[in-house]
Structures are given as structure tokens and as C-alpha cells.
Write an enzyme that holds these catalytic residues in place. Structure first.
Site, short mmCIF file in Angstrom:
data_model
loop_
_atom_site.label_atom_id
_atom_site.label_comp_id
_atom_site.label_asym_id
_atom_site.label_seq_id
_atom_site.Cartn_x
_atom_site.Cartn_y
_atom_site.Cartn_z
N GLY A 200 18.92 38.07 -11.82
CA GLY A 200 19.11 37.28 -10.62
C GLY A 200 18.04 36.21 -10.51
O GLY A 200 17.44 35.80 -11.51
N THR A 202 14.57 34.11 -9.48
CA THR A 202 13.14 34.37 -9.64
C THR A 202 12.55 34.93 -8.35
O THR A 202 11.73 35.85 -8.38
CB THR A 202 12.44 33.06 -10.08
OG1 THR A 202 12.99 32.69 -11.35
CG2 THR A 202 10.94 33.25 -10.23
N VAL A 204 14.01 36.75 -5.94
CA VAL A 204 14.36 38.16 -5.74
C VAL A 204 13.70 39.00 -6.84
O VAL A 204 13.31 40.15 -6.60
CB VAL A 204 15.90 38.36 -5.68
CG1 VAL A 204 16.23 39.83 -5.50
CG2 VAL A 204 16.50 37.54 -4.54
N GLY A 205 13.51 38.41 -8.02
CA GLY A 205 12.79 39.12 -9.09
C GLY A 205 11.42 39.58 -8.62
O GLY A 205 10.97 40.68 -8.94
N GLU A 222 15.65 39.55 -15.68
CA GLU A 222 16.38 38.43 -16.29
C GLU A 222 16.57 37.40 -15.18
O GLU A 222 17.45 37.53 -14.35
CB GLU A 222 17.74 38.91 -16.83
CG GLU A 222 17.64 39.97 -17.92
CD GLU A 222 17.19 39.40 -19.26
OE1 GLU A 222 17.17 38.17 -19.43
OE2 GLU A 222 16.84 40.20 -20.15
N CYS A 256 22.80 30.95 -16.00
CA CYS A 256 21.33 31.00 -15.99
C CYS A 256 20.72 30.13 -17.07
O CYS A 256 19.66 29.56 -16.89
CB CYS A 256 20.85 32.44 -16.14
SG CYS A 256 21.50 33.24 -17.62
#
Ligand code: NAD
Length: 468
Positions: A200, A202, A204-205, A222, A256
Site C-alpha cells: 500500500g 508509504t 500507511v506503511g 511493498e 505502484c
């Protein structure tokens, strides 16, 4: 096992702890260590994708306006190919591997023994809503994990189909599909997992990694970012334009690893713009809105966001849009201000900025001044130029003289670097990432030596300094 989405109730979230405990007990009782069991589950994933190919493609069409062939190539077909590759090879990867041992540890033997991590959580995005569920799932199964899958709520038809049908093909003692949005993700992330595989954005990463830190859970992230394209002076412009145009507008740019922007010198810039416009004309005709082969933006929020990126810009190609159908034409902006949102945020739509640079080294400097991207593309007919770009930049992956295709080989580890992500999957790299690669040294009972034990006499010290 499937738990309902949070449409009207969040009751299903109350049971998350017991669901995960149940899955973990299936790992602990040894079920998932069996390679035959893993093979049966991989067969289940393949059978699910094959039996439901048409329904999955239709669901993605409903969610994303995805053309049939793109649904096959980028989601269902590619997932089947990856699953078949993993099924064919995972027994080899799962075998203990001998390791050399130093003289101090001899006599003895050493092995790397892959073992399951435990219960893995997979959180998937909406843009390739089948592939980005199934390929991580395949890696997790091959490594012998139980898995909780949370598909994206933004692709509800696909998420619903996966939640309804996939469990029928898997051992329910080891798998749970949990539908829902942020609230569900948040509740899941409060639980203790043994691995988290997140695909998802960056931002939320960061949230995922923070939550994982609480339990010291390993992660694969990812993420996204701005993937640059360098078009060198000696590039074949015709080929470059076709391949950039394709990579940019597959799934309406919601990929992405889509080319985010292009770096080109003045010499080729205008010709490249013309050829890109021609390529899109060939792909979609004079009116891309009427083409069944051009997708739509996932939702109103993203459509507005993309129009916002264009608000201060003057497109030289495209720019047309329709909020009712969430359409945005393939669009080119030449030399937008570098501090505009178009050049500071991931675009994730069919808008392509073209930036004029002095030369290839200027392009390399441009890339290196920005966060490390997920992908990098270089178009050149000169190997030295290609090597200069690859050797002086850093990106999660790269593709020379094409776009996107480095995602496809099962033997190429796929992932990001820095803000574009961490960890690798596909094929063996996914198997290893979701395994505990346990190092085990075995000593025989005979051959006891006190050479390394105290008291450290001069004789022992001298001997140890010689042999170690
Ligand atoms: P997203 O980060 O908004 O959502 C991804 C998942 O996280 C969804 O399942 C969602 O429910 C969940 N989520 C959203 N907000 C959350 C929160 N606050 N807390 C916990 N969970 C939350 O991403 P998206 O819009 O679905 O996908 C687009 C992004 O994903 C782009 O940035 C794209 O580059 C990236 N992406 C990366 C890859 C890759 O392989 N590196 C592949 C596809 C997409």
C-alpha cells in the site's frame, strides 16, 4: 474462514484474538510444516484462480473498469504463473542446506533449516486486488505459515468474491479472510502476528511498521513512490514512447511501478511528447473515454486528488476529465514546477510530467536528490549509459528499455528500498522472507576439547590465535 466486513457491525473484530489463536495452534501442532499439506494449499490457490478466472476479471471490471485482458495478465494469469512456479520449486527451497563451519566448531556439521514463522497477516491494496492477495499468500503458504488476509475495501466486488470463494479451497484451520477497511486493519494490527506483509501507500506503511514494532514482528512493506524514467539522447524514441505510454496507462496509471515522470534532454523532449501522444492514440483512439481498453480512477477521492495535481498545470497532451465517470485522459505536463504536488507526490494516475534535463548525469543527480524509488526505467541503446544510470542510482528494481516487466519473473526478487519499501518476494525470495532461516550446528559427543574453556593458559591462547 471468512469474517464479514464492517458494513453494519464490527462484532467480527471482537473475535480476532481467538481467530489468530486458532490459526497459531494449527502451526504449533505441526500441520503447516508438512510439505504435502503446503502443496495441497498451493493447489487450492491455483484451483481457486482457475475456477473463478471469469468472475474475478468481472469483479475487477466492476471495481476498476479493468479491461478483461489486463485483469488476466496483471492479476489472475500472473498469480497462477507465480503459484505454479512456487509449487514446482518450494520443496527444493524448504530443504535444509549445508553450511561450512570454522575450525573452532569442528568436528560437527551445520545446516540452514527453513521453518515457518507462524501466523502471517497480509494487507492488500485495491489496484491489483487479486495478484497482491494471491502472490503474497503463495509465499506465505510455501513457507508453511497460517495466514490472515485482509483484501482492500476499495475493490469491494473483488474483495467479496475472494472472501466468499477462496476459503473453500483452503484448510480452514489455517486461513482467515477478513474483509474491511481502516478500522479492521487497525484492529488487526493490534494483534500479535509472526509476519506482516503490507502492500500500500508509504504513509500507511509507517502506521503498519509502528504497529509491528510493538510486537517486534518482521514486515515486508511493498510501498509506492515516484518511479523515474530516464530517456537518454541515444534512446530509440519510438520504442521508448510506446513502452512508457503502455506502462503509464495500464490500469489508468494506478500501478505502484508505473513510470511517474520522465527525464529527457531538450534534444528529444518534443519528439518524445509527440510520440507518446501518438502511442496513446494508437492504443485508445482519438477519444480514450470511448475506449473499452482504458480504465477509470478507483473513486471520487482519488479522481479529485488527481485533478488537484493538475489544477496549477497546463497540459500539452490530454487534460480532459469527467467526474461522473471518474475519467482522466492520458495527460502530459512539460516542466511543471519542481515544488508542485505533481512533482512531490506519487501521481498514481494517467498524468505524466516530462522534465527537461541537461544530460544523463543531470538526470542521475535529479533522481538521487529525491527519495529512493520503487522502480527505475532507463531507455538507451548504449550500454555505458545504462550502466551509469543503474550504477549511480538506487531503486527497488529497474527495467532497461521497457517498463513494468521486471515485476514478472518469479526469479527476480521484487520490492522497494528506503521509503519505497523493504523486503523482497516472488519465488524463492518470498519463501525465504516468510521463513525463519534457522541456523543449526550439531556437535558429536566425542571429540571434547577444553581448548576454548577457561582457564586461558598461555598455551591455549597461543594455539587459539593461530587456528582461529
Ligand atoms: P493504502 O495504503 O491506502 O491501503 C492499503 C491497505 O491498507 C488497504 O487494505 C487499506 O484498508 C489499509 N489501510 C488504509 N489506511 C489504513 C490505516 N490508516 N491503518 C491501517 N490500514 C490502513 O493504499 P491503496 O490506496 O490501497 O494503494 C495504493 C498505494 O499502494 C500506492 O501508494 C501504491 O504505490 C502502493 N502499491 C504498492 C505496491 C508494491 O508492490 N510496492 C503495489 C500496489 C500498490
Amino acid at each position: 474462514m471468512t469474517l464479514a466486513p464492517e458494513s453494519s457491525t464490527t462484532d467480527h473484530l471482537a473475535d480476532l484474538g481467538s481467530t489468530i489463536d486458532r490459526l497459531r495452534s494449527t502451526v504449533l501442532d505441526g500441520t503447516t510444516r508438512s510439505l504435502d499439506w503446503r502443496e495441497t494449499q498451493l493447489d487450492g490457490v491455483i484451483a481457486f484462480a482457475k475456477d473463478h478466472t471469469d468472475a474475478l476479471i468481472a469483479a475487477m471490471n466492476e471495481d476498476l473498469g479493468r479491461p478483461e485482458i489486463e485483469g488476466w495478465l496483471a492479476d489472475v494469469g500472473s498469480s497462477i504463473t507465480e503459484a505454479q512456479h512456487v509449487r514446482k520449486n518450494f520443496r527444493k527451497w524448504a530443504k535444509p542446506r549445508r553450511a561450512k563451519i570454522p575450525i573452532v566448531a569442528q568436528p560437527g556439521s551445520a545446516k540452514v533449516i527453513p521453518e515457518p514463522l507462524g501466523v502471517a497477516l497480509i494487507i492488500a491494496p485495491w489496484n491489483y486486488p487479486v495478484n497482491l492477495v494471491l502472490e503474497p499468500l503463495v509465499a506465505a503458504i510455501a513457507a508453511g505459515n497460517a495466514v490472515v488476509v485482509k483484501p482492500s475495501e476499495l475493490a469491494p466486488a473483488t474483495s467479496g468474491l475472494i472472501a466468499r470463494e477462496l476459503p473453500k479451497y483452503l484448510d480452514e484451520r489455517a486461513f482467515a479472510i477478513i474483509e474491511g477497511g481502516i478500522e479492521t486493519s487497525t484492529a488487526l494490527l493490534e494483534q500479535r502476528f509472526d509476519h506482516i506483509f503490507f502492500t500500500g501507500s508509504t504513509n500507511v506503511g509507517r502506521i503498519v511498521m509502528r504497529a509491528a514494532a510493538e510486537h517486534l514482528t518482521p514486515v515486508i512493506l511493498e510501498l509506492g513512490g515516484k518511479s523515474p524514467v530516464v530517456v537518454a539522447d541515444d534512446a530509440d524514441l519510438e520504442v521508448a514512447a510506446n513502452r512508457i505510454a503502455w506502462g503509464k496507462t495500464l490500469n489508468a496509471g494506478q500501478t505502484c511501478i508505473a513510470p511517474d515522470y520522465v527525464l529527457v534532454t531538450e534534444k528529444n523532449r518534443d519528439a518524445l511528447v509527440d510520440k507518446l501522444a501518438d502511442a496513446w492514440g494508437e492504443f485508445y483512439g482519438a477519444d480514450p473515454e470511448a475506449s473499452p481498453d482504458f480504465g477509470r480512477i478507483i473513486n471520487e477521492r482519488h479522481h479529485k486528488r488527481l485533478l488537484g495535481l493538475l489544477s496549477d498545470q497546463t497540459p500539452v497532451v490530454g487534460g480532459e476529465h469527467d467526474s461522473a465517470t471518474k475519467y482522466i485522459a492520458p495527460t502530459i505536463v512539460v516542466d511543471p514546477p519542481l515544488d508542485s504536488a505533481l512533482m512531490t507526490e506519487e501521481i498514481f494516475g494517467p498524468i505524466l510530467p516530462i522534465i527537461t534535463v541537461e544530460d544523463t548525469f543531470d538526470a542521475i543527480g535529479f533522481i538521487n536528490e529525491r527519495p529512493k524509488p520503487l522502480a527505475l526505467y532507463v531507455f538507451s541503446t548504449n550500454n555505458d549509459t545504462v550502466e551509469a544510470v543503474l550504477g549511480r542510482t538506487s531503486s527497488g528494481g529497474a527495467c532497461v528499455n521497457h517498463t513494468l516487466l521486471h515485476f514478472t519473473p518469479s526469479d527476480l526478487p521484487f520490492g522497494g528500498v528506503g521509503p519505497s519499501g523493504m523486503g523482497r518476494y516472488h519465488g524463492k525470495s518470498g519463501f525465504e522472507a516468510l521463513s525463519n532461516m534457522k541456523g543449526v550446528l550439531r556437535k558429536p559427543i566425542f571429540g571434547e576439547s577444553n581448548i576454548a574453556y577457561p582457564p586461558y593458559t598461555e598455551r591455549k591462547v597461543n594455539l587459539l590465535r593461530k587456528v582461529t
